[in-house]
Design a protein around this motif. Structure first.
Motif, PDB file in Angstrom:
ATOM      1  N   THR A   1      83.032 -56.116 -17.065  1.00 15.07           N
ATOM      2  CA  THR A   1      84.306 -55.426 -17.176  1.00 15.07           C
ATOM      3  C   THR A   1      84.995 -55.936 -18.427  1.00 15.07           C
ATOM      4  O   THR A   1      85.231 -57.128 -18.564  1.00 15.07           O
ATOM      5  CB  THR A   1      85.186 -55.680 -15.947  1.00 15.07           C
ATOM      6  OG1 THR A   1      84.485 -55.222 -14.793  1.00 15.07           O
ATOM      7  CG2 THR A   1      86.492 -54.925 -16.058  1.00 15.07           C
TER       8      THR A   1
ATOM      9  N   LEU B   1      90.721 -50.563 -26.448  1.00 21.32           N
ATOM     10  CA  LEU B   1      91.364 -50.145 -25.205  1.00 21.32           C
ATOM     11  C   LEU B   1      92.833 -50.546 -25.201  1.00 21.32           C
ATOM     12  O   LEU B   1      93.698 -49.796 -24.733  1.00 21.32           O
ATOM     13  CB  LEU B   1      90.645 -50.759 -24.008  1.00 21.32           C
ATOM     14  CG  LEU B   1      89.366 -50.066 -23.551  1.00 21.32           C
ATOM     15  CD1 LEU B   1      88.721 -50.842 -22.426  1.00 21.32           C
ATOM     16  CD2 LEU B   1      89.649 -48.634 -23.114  1.00 21.32           C
TER      17      LEU B   1
ATOM     18  N   LEU C   1      95.569 -47.885 -24.427  1.00 22.62           N
ATOM     19  CA  LEU C   1      96.022 -47.924 -23.038  1.00 22.62           C
ATOM     20  C   LEU C   1      96.952 -49.081 -22.720  1.00 22.62           C
ATOM     21  O   LEU C   1      97.519 -49.132 -21.637  1.00 22.62           O
ATOM     22  CB  LEU C   1      94.811 -47.994 -22.098  1.00 22.62           C
ATOM     23  CG  LEU C   1      93.805 -46.850 -22.207  1.00 22.62           C
ATOM     24  CD1 LEU C   1      92.670 -47.050 -21.227  1.00 22.62           C
ATOM     25  CD2 LEU C   1      94.479 -45.508 -21.983  1.00 22.62           C
TER      26      LEU C   1
ATOM     27  N   ALA D   1      94.155 -53.431 -20.269  1.00 23.55           N
ATOM     28  CA  ALA D   1      93.316 -52.300 -19.881  1.00 23.55           C
ATOM     29  C   ALA D   1      91.855 -52.719 -19.849  1.00 23.55           C
ATOM     30  O   ALA D   1      91.383 -53.451 -20.714  1.00 23.55           O
ATOM     31  CB  ALA D   1      93.501 -51.147 -20.864  1.00 23.55           C
ATOM     32  N   SER D   2      91.127 -52.267 -18.848  1.00 23.88           N
ATOM     33  CA  SER D   2      89.720 -52.611 -18.724  1.00 23.88           C
ATOM     34  C   SER D   2      88.942 -51.395 -18.251  1.00 23.88           C
ATOM     35  O   SER D   2      89.494 -50.467 -17.670  1.00 23.88           O
ATOM     36  CB  SER D   2      89.522 -53.770 -17.744  1.00 23.88           C
ATOM     37  OG  SER D   2      89.906 -53.376 -16.440  1.00 23.88           O
ATOM     38  N   MET D   3      87.650 -51.426 -18.528  1.00 24.36           N
ATOM     39  CA  MET D   3      86.780 -50.336 -18.105  1.00 24.36           C
ATOM     40  C   MET D   3      85.386 -50.898 -17.849  1.00 24.36           C
ATOM     41  O   MET D   3      84.864 -51.623 -18.704  1.00 24.36           O
ATOM     42  CB  MET D   3      86.711 -49.256 -19.191  1.00 24.36           C
ATOM     43  CG  MET D   3      85.946 -48.006 -18.791  1.00 24.36           C
ATOM     44  SD  MET D   3      85.793 -46.803 -20.147  1.00 24.36           S
ATOM     45  CE  MET D   3      87.505 -46.346 -20.394  1.00 24.36           C
TER      46      MET D   3
ATOM     47  N   GLN E   1      89.644 -44.496 -12.985  1.00 21.67           N
ATOM     48  CA  GLN E   1      90.923 -44.015 -13.498  1.00 21.67           C
ATOM     49  C   GLN E   1      91.209 -44.469 -14.926  1.00 21.67           C
ATOM     50  O   GLN E   1      91.901 -43.768 -15.662  1.00 21.67           O
ATOM     51  CB  GLN E   1      92.055 -44.451 -12.572  1.00 21.67           C
ATOM     52  CG  GLN E   1      92.011 -43.730 -11.235  1.00 21.67           C
ATOM     53  CD  GLN E   1      93.342 -43.716 -10.523  1.00 21.67           C
ATOM     54  OE1 GLN E   1      94.377 -43.898 -11.138  1.00 21.67           O
ATOM     55  NE2 GLN E   1      93.306 -43.498  -9.232  1.00 21.67           N
ATOM     56  N   THR E   2      90.693 -45.639 -15.327  1.00 18.72           N
ATOM     57  CA  THR E   2      90.909 -46.045 -16.719  1.00 18.72           C
ATOM     58  C   THR E   2      90.241 -45.060 -17.657  1.00 18.72           C
ATOM     59  O   THR E   2      90.800 -44.697 -18.694  1.00 18.72           O
ATOM     60  CB  THR E   2      90.359 -47.464 -16.957  1.00 18.72           C
ATOM     61  OG1 THR E   2      90.968 -48.356 -16.033  1.00 18.72           O
ATOM     62  CG2 THR E   2      90.658 -47.923 -18.370  1.00 18.72           C
TER      63      THR E   2
ATOM     64  N   ARG F   1      92.370 -41.933 -17.864  1.00 15.45           N
ATOM     65  CA  ARG F   1      93.542 -42.132 -18.712  1.00 15.45           C
ATOM     66  C   ARG F   1      93.149 -42.155 -20.193  1.00 15.45           C
ATOM     67  O   ARG F   1      93.873 -41.628 -21.035  1.00 15.45           O
ATOM     68  CB  ARG F   1      94.249 -43.434 -18.332  1.00 15.45           C
ATOM     69  CG  ARG F   1      95.499 -43.739 -19.162  1.00 15.45           C
ATOM     70  CD  ARG F   1      96.557 -42.638 -19.038  1.00 15.45           C
ATOM     71  NE  ARG F   1      97.668 -42.870 -19.951  1.00 15.45           N
ATOM     72  CZ  ARG F   1      98.768 -43.559 -19.646  1.00 15.45           C
ATOM     73  NH1 ARG F   1      98.889 -44.085 -18.428  1.00 15.45           N
ATOM     74  NH2 ARG F   1      99.720 -43.715 -20.526  1.00 15.45           N
ATOM     75  N   TYR F   2      92.012 -42.748 -20.517  1.00 14.29           N
ATOM     76  CA  TYR F   2      91.561 -42.763 -21.907  1.00 14.29           C
ATOM     77  C   TYR F   2      91.287 -41.337 -22.382  1.00 14.29           C
ATOM     78  O   TYR F   2      91.654 -40.961 -23.509  1.00 14.29           O
ATOM     79  CB  TYR F   2      90.307 -43.623 -22.033  1.00 14.29           C
ATOM     80  CG  TYR F   2      89.881 -43.852 -23.460  1.00 14.29           C
ATOM     81  CD1 TYR F   2      90.563 -44.747 -24.272  1.00 14.29           C
ATOM     82  CD2 TYR F   2      88.801 -43.176 -24.005  1.00 14.29           C
ATOM     83  CE1 TYR F   2      90.185 -44.962 -25.586  1.00 14.29           C
ATOM     84  CE2 TYR F   2      88.409 -43.380 -25.318  1.00 14.29           C
ATOM     85  CZ  TYR F   2      89.105 -44.280 -26.096  1.00 14.29           C
ATOM     86  OH  TYR F   2      88.725 -44.483 -27.400  1.00 14.29           O
TER      87      TYR F   2
END
Length: 458
Positions: free
Chosen positions: A4, A29, A33, A37-39, A192-193, A196-197
């Protein structure tokens, strides 16, 4: 997927990812964001170079899938007119909440006879579709991969800004306005990240969003995106939007027909009750897929065999067991997908439970398992990522946006077992040496090896 970005992506998990790439991903990110923020995203060491034939298949997906979707609607019309046995209606709509079932679809009239505007496929590299998700997750992940590729492998693929602009232009043409306003029901989205991106990158391309852009009012909304069928009728202004749906065919990005939120559609081209509504081209898209019926399961050639006979046949041919109803918990994120290869009693128990549920209206399907290993993938990555790849094509409003590969070490990558993602390079020519592919030079492979070494030293 392991790793992550916001929490730190360890080099032991992705030794090919240099420390400077990890830093770039975190800062990128943060730029879009905000702090923290993480993805869950582990990029492959470089973009995947698909063959020219693979690129043509991907670019044809908007046409081929739209034709398939429209034939699915022919089945829906046949259900409404009682032209098919009642078992078809039960399989398609049997486990929906009563207030969203077939009678509700009838009340929607023409609004329910609409195909999805956007989708993401799950498919093997040779072009067989496991599933079509409408719209499916991964849109933001694809854009982030595009910017990562632009930063470290320039020229391999369009940048995120280019893809976002392509999407915005397709939306403008569809809804007939230069400043389209969208309602994105993100509360029902997986990843959801990433959602949003996607929203922020398309905002930069001119798309406005209700709830993010203060000037957008409810009446301004011209397009609605969602990842959940029930949410389409529980958002802020459903009655007004439903009243507009019949005269605004692009108002809803997902279809107002629940069949497209289920895996059941992949079985319809083969099922003896619905086969005649589809073309040979539709059937060629998928591995053979069958509904678990009370009396048995239909194999190739329309032969229906019993549960015992089918379980025995698994020793010769493996199948993937999939929940194909509308329970979001059971049907998303890889839940409700199992490999049946006849090797364990657990397989027999899972099949028996699914058969019982399917007969009661909670539909399950079985799909012929493919050997998804791919020599082209192995030649380009040589073990640094998962050995079993799955390609996803993203299409919106009749437009091909791009494709990416998810790779894992399990036999069912589309069951949420991926551990690396690779952007598909564009344009592409077939080659046995990825360093010599169009859009890259000899330095590309050298750079990726250098990155790997830097990651080991970091």
């Amino acid at each position: 997927m392991r790793g992550t970005l916001g929490a730190g992506l360890g080099n032991l998990e992705a030794p090919w990812l240099a420390r400077r790439e990890q830093w770039w991903l975190r800062e990128h990110l943060r730029q879009w964001l905000g702090r923290g923020a993480s993805m869950p995203l582990t990029p492959a060491p470089r973009p995947f170079q698909p063959s020219a034939a693979r690129v043509r298949m991907s670019q044809d997906r908007p046409r081929a899938v739209d034709a398939f979707f429209r034939n699915c609607l022919r089945v829906y019309q046949a259900v409404l007119e009682d032209e098919v046995p009642p078992v078809v209606a039960r399989a398609l709509y049997g486990d929906l909440p009563p207030h969203l079932g077939l009678d509700f679809h009838r009340s929607l009239g023409a609004a329910a006879a609409a195909v999805p505007q956007s989708f993401r496929t799950d498919e093997s590299l040779d072009g067989h579709l496991y599933e079509i998700q409408a719209p499916g997750s991964g849109w933001g992940e694809y854009l982030l991969l595009a910017d990562h590729a632009a930063a470290f492998h320039p020229g391999a693929a369009p940048e995120a800004a280019t893809v976002a602009a392509r999407y915005a232009q397709a939306l403008r043409q569809a809804v007939g306005t230069e400043d389209p306003a969208t309602l994105y029901l993100t509360d029902t989205a997986t990843g959801q990240t990433g959602v949003r991106y996607f929203m922020e990158r398309t905002r930069a391309a001119g798309v406005r969003y209700y709830g993010l852009d203060s000037e957008v009012r409810p009446d301004d909304v011209r397009h609605i995106r969602s990842h959940s069928f029930p949410s389409l009728f529980t958002e802020q202004h459903p009655a007004g939007h439903l009243a507009r749906a019949a005269r605004e065919p692009h108002l809803y990005d997902p279809s107002l027909n629940a069949m497209f939120f289920s895996k059941i559609t992949t079985a319809l081209p083969f099922w003896r009750f619905t086969r005649d509504f589809f073309s040979a081209a539709d059937r060629a898209l998928f591995p053979h897929t069958a509904v678990l019926e009370a009396q048995g399961v239909q194999l190739r050639g329309e032969q229906v065999v019993s549960l015992r006979e089918f379980a025995t046949s698994l020793r010769e041919k493996a199948y993937v067991l999939k929940y194909a109803g509308h329970d979001v918990y059971r049907g998303s994120g890889g839940a409700g997908i199992h490999l049946l290869d006849g090797r364990s009693q657990r397989d027999a128990a899972a099949l028996a439970r699914a058969w019982e549920q399917s007969a009661a209206g909670r539909t399950w399907i079985v799909q012929e398992a493919l050997d998804a290993r791919d020599a082209e993938w192995d030649a380009q990555y040589r073990g640094v990522t998962g050995r079993i790849p799955k390609l996803s094509v993203l299409c919106a409003l009749g437009t091909y946006l791009g494709s990416m590969v998810l790779a894992g070490t399990a036999d069912i990558v589309h069951a949420g077992t991926s551990n690396a993602l690779a952007l598909c390079a564009e344009p592409s020519v077939a080659t046995t040496d990825p360093s010599q592919a169009q859009g890259s030079g000899p330095s590309l492979l050298l750079a990726s090896r250098q990155d790997c070494n830097e990651g080991e030293r970091a």
